[in-house]
Design an enzyme around this catalytic site. Structure first.
Site, mmCIF file in Angstrom:
data_model
loop_
_atom_site.group_PDB
_atom_site.id
_atom_site.type_symbol
_atom_site.label_atom_id
_atom_site.label_comp_id
_atom_site.label_asym_id
_atom_site.label_seq_id
_atom_site.Cartn_x
_atom_site.Cartn_y
_atom_site.Cartn_z
ATOM 1 C CG ASP A 1 2.792 1.480 9.636
ATOM 2 O OD1 ASP A 1 2.821 2.376 10.292
ATOM 3 O OD2 ASP A 1 2.903 1.686 8.135
ATOM 4 N NE ARG A 23 -6.855 4.211 6.101
ATOM 5 C CZ ARG A 23 -5.811 4.692 7.035
ATOM 6 N NH1 ARG A 23 -6.015 4.957 8.206
ATOM 7 N NH2 ARG A 23 -4.704 5.026 6.500
ATOM 8 N NE ARG A 78 0.605 10.314 9.970
ATOM 9 C CZ ARG A 78 0.094 8.975 9.580
ATOM 10 N NH1 ARG A 78 -0.994 8.392 9.636
ATOM 11 N NH2 ARG A 78 0.864 8.591 8.697
ATOM 12 C CE LYS A 119 -1.955 1.645 4.075
ATOM 13 N NZ LYS A 119 -1.387 3.054 4.425
ATOM 14 C CG ASN A 120 2.473 2.641 3.381
ATOM 15 O OD1 ASN A 120 1.288 2.814 3.373
ATOM 16 N ND2 ASN A 120 3.169 2.369 4.721
ATOM 17 C CB CYS A 146 -4.806 10.683 12.031
ATOM 18 S SG CYS A 146 -3.270 9.708 12.289
HETATM 19 C C1 UD1 Z 1 4.270 6.970 6.288
HETATM 20 C C2 UD1 Z 1 3.558 5.691 5.951
HETATM 21 C C3 UD1 Z 1 2.986 5.111 7.363
HETATM 22 C C4 UD1 Z 1 4.152 4.868 8.549
HETATM 23 C C5 UD1 Z 1 5.029 6.137 8.513
HETATM 24 C C6 UD1 Z 1 6.113 6.067 9.443
HETATM 25 C C7 UD1 Z 1 2.844 5.907 3.817
HETATM 26 C C8 UD1 Z 1 1.432 6.135 2.855
HETATM 27 N N1 UD1 Z 1 2.344 5.864 5.270
HETATM 28 O O1 UD1 Z 1 3.523 8.062 6.736
HETATM 29 O O2 UD1 Z 1 2.212 3.877 7.074
HETATM 30 O O3 UD1 Z 1 3.520 4.719 9.646
HETATM 31 O O4 UD1 Z 1 5.376 6.491 7.073
HETATM 32 O O5 UD1 Z 1 6.824 4.919 8.806
HETATM 33 O O6 UD1 Z 1 3.629 5.624 3.413
HETATM 34 N N2 UD1 Z 1 6.120 14.615 10.678
HETATM 35 C C9 UD1 Z 1 6.305 15.698 10.708
HETATM 36 N N3 UD1 Z 1 6.274 16.812 9.851
HETATM 37 C C10 UD1 Z 1 5.983 16.537 8.644
HETATM 38 C C11 UD1 Z 1 5.933 15.252 8.388
HETATM 39 C C12 UD1 Z 1 5.835 14.230 9.316
HETATM 40 O O7 UD1 Z 1 6.359 16.368 12.072
HETATM 41 O O8 UD1 Z 1 5.827 17.310 7.740
HETATM 42 C C13 UD1 Z 1 6.423 13.529 11.623
HETATM 43 C C14 UD1 Z 1 4.734 12.692 11.623
HETATM 44 O O9 UD1 Z 1 3.832 13.491 12.621
HETATM 45 C C15 UD1 Z 1 5.323 11.500 12.678
HETATM 46 C C16 UD1 Z 1 6.880 11.203 11.909
HETATM 47 O O10 UD1 Z 1 7.107 12.652 11.346
HETATM 48 O O11 UD1 Z 1 5.394 11.768 13.692
HETATM 49 C C17 UD1 Z 1 6.857 10.097 10.784
HETATM 50 O O12 UD1 Z 1 5.978 10.645 9.956
HETATM 51 P P1 UD1 Z 1 6.192 10.293 8.270
HETATM 52 O O13 UD1 Z 1 7.358 9.483 8.105
HETATM 53 O O14 UD1 Z 1 6.064 11.371 7.539
HETATM 54 O O15 UD1 Z 1 4.897 9.339 7.919
HETATM 55 P P2 UD1 Z 1 3.967 9.450 6.845
HETATM 56 O O16 UD1 Z 1 4.748 9.793 5.557
HETATM 57 O O17 UD1 Z 1 2.684 10.239 7.043
#
Ligand code: UD1
Length: 433
Positions: free
Chosen positions: A323, A414, A123, A25-26, A118
């Protein structure tokens, strides 16, 4: 509660048989956004049939792309004509965030409703937006809406304050068509990012360093069509492995290699055996609760306690995947040892443990750490609050004798293709009600 949103599970059954693992999915979600970077056809093969991908296809159609689904293959053709997306769809999934990079680079503007907090954490999108601004976009967040404008992106050095998976993917996508060279520093290194880059490279992008913390992209004028198969879903496969460690049995995972689930296999230690080519797995000991009373009968020894009573800390790849944390935590509840689990990626990712405590698990949560002791487990009712937490509750209930109910199955849909049916095929007694 909507109909069909509760798993009814009669635990205590061994898992025996073969399970198919499809594309991750990711990896598929950012790949679908990347298909907007060209007006030629992009084909992504072996996709899972899950709710998040269905939502993403709606978003692609809304911006003006043509989407064709044929079995497990998805073809997307046509660049975006508008950036107006339905807030209702955007709110149920976060992947609209992937549209930012592709839309601002091809259309010159992007507008998404802020995904907002969420169930597992706040996030924010600050790393995505700071990076796009370094490439020349002007971004604004107001009243829950994020807008970005650019009159042609220009390559630059971008330092990310944290290796965010989504921001790394968004910025790689945005930089493919930017003028000149972009150097992304402190990138996330997840295998799904490597898979996305394989697609972008097949589309003609000039990228080096994916899978390391520095990725360099030399912008090109135009990208073209391509056809790729994404990496296999290591979280779906890891969920089967954890269920196997809990329930015992023998399963064969088709479509994934042993090294792709190395983290989970390591965390499960001696509780599962693998064959040399890595697709055949057998749980020698199982973690069925005392009330099932079959552990000593079947295997006569207790590997599970030794194997999974180790400490575990989540973090960006190659550290342990956040995850998998809820699901491996479910296994640890069956172990006789004491295990410490530390969650460093998301602020609020222990809600499944609170639910497991309702069924007799003995978990003490303090901030970002949980101490898991062996409890006296019994069947009961639990409420899933997020995708992986929901899967964790379901596999947890599979190890406990008697009928348990897990509401919130919609979260699991999902990311898992027909979860109940896939586990029923292996002998679990699980249905949706
Ligand atoms: C992706 C995955 C999700 C997984 C996560 C961490 C997808 C679709 N989803 O989510 O399944 O749990 O990686 O491995 O690929 N953060 C900030 N600012 C930002 C972006 C992120 O503070 O602009 C923080 C987030 O709140 C979180 C951490 O960084 O605490 C990691 O987030 P991130 O790696 O961005 O996860 P996703 O890409 O949303």
């Amino acid at each position: 509660m909507t109909q069909g949103d509760t798993f009814v599970i009669n635990g205590g059954k061994e898992l025996i048989g073969k399970a198919e693992i499809y594309g991750a999915k990711n990896a598929v979600l950012p790949m679908l956004a990347a298909s907007l970077l060209t007006d030629e056809e992009v084909e992504i093969k072996n996709c899972p049939n899950i709710a998040d991908i269905q939502s993403m296809l709606i978003l692609l159609r809304e911006v003006g792309a043509n989407v064709y689904v044929s079995g497990r293959n998805i073809r997307v053709r046509g660049q975006a004509r508008t950036c107006d997306l339905s807030p209702q769809i955007e709110k149920v999934m976060r992947s609209s965030m992937f549209m930012l990079g592709a839309l601002v680079s091809t259309l010159g503007e992007a507008k998404i409703t802020m995904p907002g907090g969420c169930n597992i954490g706040k996030r924010p999108l600050d790393i995505h937006l700071a990076g796009l601004e370094r490439l020349g976009a002007v971004c604004e967040q107001k009243d829950g809406v994020v807008t970005c404008h650019a009159n042609g992106l220009v390559g630059n050095k971008v330092f990310m304050r944290y290796p965010s998976v989504g921001a790394t993917e968004n910025l790689i996508m945005a930089a493919t068509l930017a003028k000149g060279k972009t150097t992304l520093i402190n990138c996330a290194r997840e295998p799904e990012i490597v898979s996305l880059v394989e697609l972008l490279r097949a589309m003609g992008a000039n990228i080096v360093g994916e899978g390391t913390s520095v990725v360099e992209i030399e912008g090109v004028d135009k990208l073209h069509g391509a056809s790729v198969t994404p990496c296999a879903d290591r979280i779906v496969a890891g969920t089967y492995l954890c269920a196997l460690a809990i329930c015992g049995g023998e399963i064969c995972l088709d479509g994934i290699r042993k090294r792709e689930v190395a983290q989970t296999l390591f965390a499960l230690g001696k509780s599962v055996e693998t064959c040399d080519d890595g697709v055949f797995l057998r749980a020698r000991a199982n973690g069925l609760s005392k009330s099932v009373g079959r552990r000593s009968q079947i295997y006569g020894f207790d590997d599970l306690s030794e194997a999974v009573a180790c400490d575990l800390t989540t973090g960006p790849y190659p550290l342990f995947a956040t995850d998998m944390q809820p699901i491996i935590s479910a296994v640890k509840c069956f172990s006789t040892g004491i295990a410490k689990v530390k969650e460093t990626v998301f602020e609020n990712r222990f809600s499944h443990l609170v639910e497991m405590n309702k069924l007799g698990a003995n978990v003490r949560i303090s901030g970002d750490e949980a101490l898991i002791f062996r409890g006296d487990l019994h069947a009961g009712q639990m409420q899933a609050k997020d995708l992986r937490g929901g899967a964790a509750l379901a596999v947890f209930a599979m190890g406990i004798a008697g009928e348990s109910r897990v509401s919130g199955a919609k979260f699991v849909a999902r990311g898992y293709e027909d979860f109940a049916k896939s586990y029923r095929k292996l002998g679990a007694d699980i249905r949706l009600e």
